[in-house]
Write a protein that holds these residues in place. Structure first.
Motif, mmCIF file in Angstrom:
data_model
loop_
_atom_site.group_PDB
_atom_site.id
_atom_site.type_symbol
_atom_site.label_atom_id
_atom_site.label_comp_id
_atom_site.label_asym_id
_atom_site.label_seq_id
_atom_site.Cartn_x
_atom_site.Cartn_y
_atom_site.Cartn_z
ATOM 1 N N ARG A 44 0.833 -1.192 0.000
ATOM 2 C CA ARG A 44 0.000 0.000 0.000
ATOM 3 C C ARG A 44 0.869 1.243 0.000
ATOM 4 N NH1 ARG A 44 -4.655 0.631 2.725
ATOM 5 N NH2 ARG A 44 -4.641 2.513 1.502
ATOM 6 N N ASP A 45 1.448 1.578 -1.134
ATOM 7 C CA ASP A 45 2.257 2.784 -1.217
ATOM 8 C C ASP A 45 1.405 4.042 -1.111
ATOM 9 O OD1 ASP A 45 4.629 1.391 -1.466
ATOM 10 O OD2 ASP A 45 4.510 1.332 -3.640
ATOM 11 N N ASP A 46 0.092 3.914 -1.351
ATOM 12 C CA ASP A 46 -0.797 5.065 -1.305
ATOM 13 C C ASP A 46 -1.473 5.228 0.052
ATOM 14 O OD1 ASP A 46 -2.367 2.762 -1.473
ATOM 15 O OD2 ASP A 46 -3.932 3.781 -2.616
ATOM 16 N N GLN A 48 -2.606 6.311 3.633
ATOM 17 C CA GLN A 48 -2.551 7.578 4.357
ATOM 18 C C GLN A 48 -1.761 7.398 5.646
ATOM 19 O OE1 GLN A 48 -3.840 10.677 3.634
ATOM 20 N NE2 GLN A 48 -4.172 9.831 1.602
#
Length: 92
Positions: A44-46, A48
């Motif tokens: 999950r590079d995106d 938050q």
């Protein structure tokens, strides 16, 4: 899993490591909520940056807790706050 929530109290030392303390407070106060990845293999590079919605994935009573992995939820998340070893300049 299945244990009732408990209170954890952290003592911060901004006089020793102000950037680390500021980062910790920002992650605690973030309005975002972390979302578990859809599969174990999906990084999950995106994600938050937030502690809200994350779990403690390792607890050693009387010693330490590890948590806050907002990427993978298991301690293998690839992102962390930038550090300058401000609290221990000789730490390598």
């Amino acid at each position: 899993a299945g244990s009732p929530p408990r209170t954890v109290v952290f003592q911060l030392h901004p006089e020793k490591c102000p950037k680390t303390c500021d980062n910790f407070v920002a992650l605690c106060q973030s309005p975002a909520t972390a979302k578990r990845p859809s599969s174990a293999s999906s990084a999950r590079d995106d994600a938050q940056p937030t502690y809200r919605g994350t779990e403690f994935h390792r607890i050693l009573p009387g010693f330490m807790i590890q948590g806050g992995d907002f990427s993978n939820f298991d301690g293998t998340g690839g992102r962390a706050a930038p550090t300058t070893n401000e609290g221990r300049p000789t730490f390598q």
